[in-house]
Scaffold this motif. Structure first.
Motif, PDB file in Angstrom:
ATOM      1  N   MET A   1      52.002  29.242  42.329  1.00  0.00           N
ATOM      2  CA  MET A   1      50.792  29.972  41.950  1.00  0.00           C
ATOM      3  C   MET A   1      51.174  31.234  41.192  1.00  0.00           C
ATOM      4  SD  MET A   1      47.755  31.394  44.433  1.00  0.00           S
ATOM      5  CE  MET A   1      47.393  29.761  45.056  1.00  0.00           C
ATOM      6  N   SER A   2      50.566  31.466  40.041  1.00  0.00           N
ATOM      7  CA  SER A   2      50.892  32.638  39.244  1.00  0.00           C
ATOM      8  C   SER A   2      50.454  33.894  39.976  1.00  0.00           C
ATOM      9  CB  SER A   2      50.200  32.560  37.880  1.00  0.00           C
ATOM     10  OG  SER A   2      48.806  32.710  38.031  1.00  0.00           O
ATOM     11  N   SER A   3      51.008  35.032  39.531  1.00  0.00           N
ATOM     12  CA  SER A   3      50.706  36.293  40.222  1.00  0.00           C
ATOM     13  C   SER A   3      49.248  36.697  40.069  1.00  0.00           C
ATOM     14  CB  SER A   3      51.619  37.403  39.684  1.00  0.00           C
ATOM     15  OG  SER A   3      51.411  37.566  38.292  1.00  0.00           O
ATOM     16  N   THR A   4      48.589  36.247  38.978  1.00  0.00           N
ATOM     17  CA  THR A   4      47.202  36.645  38.774  1.00  0.00           C
ATOM     18  C   THR A   4      46.247  35.838  39.638  1.00  0.00           C
ATOM     19  OG1 THR A   4      47.023  35.123  36.896  1.00  0.00           O
ATOM     20  CG2 THR A   4      47.623  37.410  36.420  1.00  0.00           C
ATOM     21  N   ARG A   5      46.569  34.601  39.947  1.00  0.00           N
ATOM     22  CA  ARG A   5      45.639  33.767  40.700  1.00  0.00           C
ATOM     23  C   ARG A   5      45.407  34.270  42.121  1.00  0.00           C
ATOM     24  NH1 ARG A   5      46.884  27.558  40.083  1.00  0.00           N
ATOM     25  NH2 ARG A   5      44.978  27.492  41.341  1.00  0.00           N
ATOM     26  N   PRO A   6      46.451  34.675  42.876  1.00  0.00           N
ATOM     27  CA  PRO A   6      46.167  35.253  44.195  1.00  0.00           C
ATOM     28  C   PRO A   6      45.302  36.500  44.120  1.00  0.00           C
ATOM     29  CG  PRO A   6      48.481  34.677  44.006  1.00  0.00           C
ATOM     30  CD  PRO A   6      47.898  34.532  42.640  1.00  0.00           C
ATOM     31  N   ALA A   7      45.546  37.338  43.113  1.00  0.00           N
ATOM     32  CA  ALA A   7      44.755  38.559  42.964  1.00  0.00           C
ATOM     33  C   ALA A   7      43.293  38.238  42.687  1.00  0.00           C
ATOM     34  CB  ALA A   7      45.335  39.420  41.839  1.00  0.00           C
ATOM     35  N   ARG A   8      43.055  37.225  41.863  1.00  0.00           N
ATOM     36  CA  ARG A   8      41.683  36.839  41.555  1.00  0.00           C
ATOM     37  C   ARG A   8      40.992  36.249  42.775  1.00  0.00           C
ATOM     38  NH1 ARG A   8      42.766  33.931  35.670  1.00  0.00           N
ATOM     39  NH2 ARG A   8      43.082  35.856  34.483  1.00  0.00           N
ATOM     40  N   LEU A   9      41.726  35.450  43.537  1.00  0.00           N
ATOM     41  CA  LEU A   9      41.135  34.883  44.745  1.00  0.00           C
ATOM     42  C   LEU A   9      40.834  35.981  45.758  1.00  0.00           C
ATOM     43  CD1 LEU A   9      40.215  32.516  46.454  1.00  0.00           C
ATOM     44  CD2 LEU A   9      42.595  32.198  47.190  1.00  0.00           C
ATOM     45  N   ALA A  10      41.757  36.920  45.902  1.00  0.00           N
ATOM     46  CA  ALA A  10      41.519  38.029  46.830  1.00  0.00           C
ATOM     47  C   ALA A  10      40.279  38.812  46.423  1.00  0.00           C
ATOM     48  CB  ALA A  10      42.738  38.950  46.870  1.00  0.00           C
ATOM     49  N   LEU A  11      40.114  39.050  45.135  1.00  0.00           N
ATOM     50  CA  LEU A  11      38.930  39.747  44.642  1.00  0.00           C
ATOM     51  C   LEU A  11      37.669  38.951  44.974  1.00  0.00           C
ATOM     52  CD1 LEU A  11      37.441  41.889  42.993  1.00  0.00           C
ATOM     53  CD2 LEU A  11      38.040  40.603  40.923  1.00  0.00           C
ATOM     54  N   LEU A  12      37.705  37.646  44.726  1.00  0.00           N
ATOM     55  CA  LEU A  12      36.550  36.806  45.021  1.00  0.00           C
ATOM     56  C   LEU A  12      36.196  36.847  46.507  1.00  0.00           C
ATOM     57  CD1 LEU A  12      34.421  34.683  44.269  1.00  0.00           C
ATOM     58  CD2 LEU A  12      36.199  32.926  44.541  1.00  0.00           C
ATOM     59  N   LEU A  13      37.206  36.801  47.358  1.00  0.00           N
ATOM     60  CA  LEU A  13      36.945  36.820  48.801  1.00  0.00           C
ATOM     61  C   LEU A  13      36.347  38.153  49.237  1.00  0.00           C
ATOM     62  CD1 LEU A  13      40.043  34.928  50.262  1.00  0.00           C
ATOM     63  CD2 LEU A  13      37.803  34.021  49.590  1.00  0.00           C
TER      64      LEU A  13
END
Length: 225
Positions: A1-13
Motif C-alpha cells: 500500500m502506498s504511503s498516501t493510501r493509508p493517510a487517505r483512509l485515515a482521513l476518511l475514517l
C-alpha cells in the motif's frame, strides 16, 4: 500500500467519526432535553444560560454529559499514553468499546418507552458522551491533521481565514470542508431518523463507529500515516 493510501483512509475514517458526532448530538439535543453528547462547547453555553435561569434551559443534563465526556477522554488518554502515534491496537480497543456502548444504548432505547424519563435521559446522555470523549482522544492519537471529530468551530475559522483567501478549487474541496459537512450531515441524518425512533440514529452511530474500528484495525494498524 502506498504511503498516501493509508493517510487517505485515515482521513476518511475520521470524517465518518465526525459524522457520528453530528448524529449523536441530534439525538442528545432533540431527544434528551437539549443536551449535546459530542460537542461540549454547546453544553458549556447551555449550562451557563441555564444557570442564569434563561428559557428554562437544562442544567443537570449538560453537567452530566460534560463529566462523562471528560471521564471518557481521560480514561482513553491514560490507555493511549504509552502507544505510538497512529493506529494501534489500543485505538481499536477504545473504538470497539465505544461501539459496544452505543449498541447497548440502542438496545436500551428500544426497550424503554419512546419518551424516556429524566433518569433514563441522563443515563443515555452520560453513556453517549463517555465514548465520544474517548473518540476525541483517539482522533488526537491517530493524528489526522485538523480532524478532531468533535469540534468544527476552529475548523471553520481556519477554512474561512486560510483556505478561502487562497482561492481555487482547493479553497472549498479540502478536509476542513469535509469535517464541517460531515457533522452537518450527521445532524441532518440524526434528526430525520429520530422521527422513526430514538434508537435508530443511535444504532447508526454504533454501526458507523464499529465500521471505523474494523477498517482501521485491518487496514491502518502499524501503517505510517
Amino acid at each position: 500500500m502506498s504511503s498516501t493510501r493509508p493517510a487517505r483512509l485515515a482521513l476518511l475514517l475520521m470524517v465518518v467519526l465526525t459524522f457520528v458526532t453530528g448524529v449523536v448530538d441530534a439525538v442528545g439535543f432533540l431527544g434528551l432535553d437539549r443536551v449535546f453528547t459530542g460537542n461540549m462547547t454547546g453544553n458549556i453555553v447551555i449550562l451557563g444560560m441555564g444557570l442564569a435561569g434563561a428559557d428554562a434551559l437544562p442544567v443537570l443534563g449538560p453537567s452530566v454529559a460534560l463529566v462523562a465526556f471528560a471521564a471518557g477522554a481521560s480514561a482513553a488518554g491514560l490507555l493511549l499514553r504509552a502507544s505510538p502515534a497512529g493506529w494501534s491496537d489500543r485505538v481499536t480497543v477504545l473504538l470497539a468499546a465505544g461501539t459496544a456502548m452505543l449498541a447497548a444504548l440502542t438496545l436500551a432505547l428500544l426497550l424503554l418507552d419512546e419518551h424516556p424519563g429524566t433518569l433514563a435521559q441522563l443515563a443515555v446522555a452520560a453513556g453517549t458522551a463517555a465514548p465520544m470523549g474517548s473518540q476525541a482522544a483517539v482522533a488526537r492519537k491517530v493524528g489526522v491533521a485538523e480532524m478532531t471529530t468533535v469540534v468544527v468551530t476552529s475548523t471553520l475559522t481556519t477554512l474561512a481565514s486560510e483556505s478561502f483567501p487562497r482561492g481555487g478549487r482547493a479553497a472549498l474541496v479540502n478536509r476542513r470542508t469535509a469535517a464541517i459537512l460531515a457533522i452537518f450531515l450527521g445532524a441532518v441524518a440524526g434528526a430525520l431518523l429520530l422521527r422513526l425512533h430514538l434508537a435508530v440514529p443511535m444504532g447508526l452511530a454504533a454501526a458507523a463507529t464499529g465500521t471505523v474500528a474494523f477498517l482501521g484495525h485491518t487496514r491502518l494498524r502499524g501503517q505510517a500515516l
